[in-house]
Design a protein around this motif. Structure first.
Motif: not given
Lengths: 312, 297
Positions: B288, B284-285, B296-297, B243, B235-236, B43, B280-281, B238-239, B277
């Motif tokens: 994500p 993402l809830l 991912w993950g 990404a 960042f904003i 990143m 955004l949060i 690609i979030m 912002l």
């Protein structure tokens, strides 16, 4: 006993020898007060790493703690000793609420979002003028340290706070909760599969981390007697993270050593004038390249090598 | 009575124009950071600093030395690409090779951001810098005002974005880059020179950010401390978009640019970004991995 020797010598130095040497200089006392408080704040970032998350939001929680203590003491007339734990509590609670949502993210996503969170908190402080006074900030915050020895009092208070923080984090790593946190760092899904309530534990860790940020920010604010929306910003958030990384993530003492070396190093480079920041950044990147596991890995790696050889 | 719909219409078209103008340059920033992330799994925290570097290259070559604008843009792209290549060769390559932990490359990325930040401050000073207009005049379209300089920037950025998409989709090096992004080891087994193409990807990603800086300095001023803010914008984006995905970078750029256009039209000051912002949060809830991203993950 051998394991305790190093930390005990460090403790004696920090509480005995250092104040003896610098007690006359308000400049050096200020430097060491900053080191203690920045190290204390970084302990929270270290704890977030302990559950496997890279936290670049500690500046935000330092700001929240700072504003909490500023508002409580100046506007509501609370005494410092009551407002301080309240600031930690407020930051911890906000951290818990925010954390319960953002902790679902991992890796660089969590890191990026926490960085954005620092910026969001600055903007909130700037726009929530009813509470924070906006850009003009809150000034004239009363200090509990008074008289001729006010700097020395602040030095000992900060050093003892750091000591308490180190003991608390060390204790956490030694108990069952610490083992759960390590399990989260290693593999969250695996931890969940053996019945650990992953969501609950990571929110708990993040809340504790944020409370550290709130307490550290509150004491720094009271020491400076003023707070503005830019008092703790993105740069501070990354600094807190860098202290942990460069000190060494495997060691509870890591953030303290990182803060000491980096903050002291930055002050010592001030003779370079406008090149201070540049030389500092170059040295830091070199340290990252040459010591990827942190400064504390230097002596530990020697011992581990000899242990390995002993086993063979 | 007849006034209201016309007024509303001109507000709408002004917002659409503003959003569109901004989104093309933002797409360059987002494509650059998403490319580096996809290829290297790094990143790039220094992305905003590369933007600042590109902006200052145009400030000196075009603003101070009066070179042609096209030439100064090219110089900005080349210089920032060179910085990207140096960082990749001497910093990231060795750390990526020996470290298995995500944290050490991220730490290094933050370190390079700090390094470029202080380098920019030492080289360029603290002053806010702008350049004279490349073209003058204002167009009037469907009730919206479009300054000619913004239109030119938009056109260049749109051409560059299209060129990048064509490059990544239809050329041999582009295919190699996509292969590395999908699976590094398999790409290597198929005979892709992973080391060389990684360097290419890093240099290209950096150049895109430098180009965006060079373009936007001709409409907005720049200062050596602007890097972190631009990184946050990257960042904003690609979030929001997800990404490592080209379409996600474009989507993120459109969403951010239009949010800014709407926000700044109705609300003055710094409040729009707080809302962005917060939004955004909340977003993402529910998603994500972003609009286009994979889980991912």
């Amino acid at each position: 006993m051998n394991r305790l020797l190093g930390p005990l010598i460090g403790l004696a130095l920090y509480l005995g020898i250092v104040p003896l040497l610098i007690h006359g200089s308000s400049y050096w006392l200020t430097v060491f007060i900053n080191i203690s408080l920045l190290a204390f704040t970084s302990l929270g970032v270290w704890l977030t790493f302990y559950i496997g998350r890279i936290n670049i939001a500690q500046g935000a929680f330092a700001l929240i703690g700072g504003y909490a203590v500023a508002v409580l003491t100046t506007l509501h007339g609370w005494p410092f000793w009551l407002a301080l734990p309240m600031a930690g509590l407020v930051a911890g609670l906000v951290g818990g609420v925010v954390g319960s949502t953002i902790l679902r993210l991992r890796g660089v996503y969590f890191a990026m979002l926490t960085l954005c969170l620092t910026e969001a908190t600055r903007l909130l402080a700037l726009n929530w003028t009813g509470v924070t006074q906006g850009a003009s900030g809150i000034i004239g915050i009363p200090t509990p340290f008074g008289g001729d020895s006010s700097y020395l009092q602040a030095y000992f208070f900060s050093a003892l706070l750091l000591l308490a923080g180190l003991l608390a984090i060390w204790r956490i790593t030694q108990c069952r909760m610490g083992r759960v946190f390590r399990a989260l760092q290693a593999h969250e899904d695996l931890a969940a599969s053996i019945g650990i309530n992953v969501a609950q534990y990571r929110v708990l860790a993040f809340s504790i981390a944020c409370a550290f940020g709130g307490l550290g920010g509150a004491v720094l604010t009271v020491f400076l007697q003023s707070i503005y929306p830019t008092s703790f910003n993105v740069t501070n958030s990354t600094d807190f993270m860098l202290y942990c990384f460069l000190g060494g993530l495997q060691f509870v003492l890591g953030p303290a050593v990182g803060a000491l070396v980096l903050f002291l190093g930055f002050q010592l480079l001030s003779a370079l004038g406008s090149y201070q920041a540049l030389v500092y950044a170059i040295l830091m990147v070199l340290a990252m390249l040459l010591l990827p596991n942190g400064l504390l890995s230097l002596r530990f790696s020697v011992r581990q090598k000899s242990m390995r050889e002993g086993q063979v | 009575m007849g006034l209201a719909p016309t007024y509303l219409g001109s507000v709408m078209s002004q917002i659409i124009v503003n959003g569109l103008m901004l989104s093309a340059t933002y797409a360059l920033i987002a494509l650059g950071i998403t490319l580096i992330f996809a290829i290297m799994n790094v990143m790039n925290f220094a992305h905003g600093q590369m933007y600042v570097l590109g902006g200052f290259m145009v400030y000196y070559t075009y603003g101070v030395w009066h070179w042609p604008f096209a030439l100064s843009l090219l110089v900005a792209a080349l210089v920032v690409a060179a910085v990207g290549l140096i960082l990749e060769r001497f910093f990231f390559r060795s750390v990526l090779r020996r470290s298995r932990r995500e944290e050490s490359t991220m730490l290094l990325a933050v370190g390079t951001a700090l390094l470029l930040d202080s380098l920019a401050l030492a080289l360029f000073g603290e002053k806010q810098r702008g350049v004279p207009d490349v073209v003058s005049g204002v167009y009037h379209l469907a009730g919206a005002y479009i300054p000619a300089r913004r239109l030119l920037i938009f056109a260049i950025a749109a051409v560059l974005t299209t060129a990048f998409i064509v490059f990544i989709n239809y050329t041999r090096p582009g295919r190699a880059l996509r292969a590395i992004a999908q699976d590094r080891e398999t790409a290597a087994l198929q005979g892709v020179d992973v080391t060389r193409y990684s360097a290419l990807g890093f240099g290209l990603g950096a150049a895109l950010s430098g180009l965006a800086g060079g373009l936007l300095i001709s409409t907005d001023a720049i200062n050596s401390g602007a890097g972190n803010l631009i990184s946050i914008k990257a960042f904003i984006m690609i979030m929001i978009g997800g990404a490592g995905v080209v379409s996600g970078a474009i989507a993120g750029a459109l969403v951010l640019a239009f949010s800014e256009a709407i926000g700044y039209y109705f609300i003055p000051g710094s409040l729009p970004y707080l809302l962005i912002l917060t939004g955004l949060i909340v977003f993402l809830l529910f998603r994500p991995q972003g609009i286009m991203g994979r889980r991912w993950g």
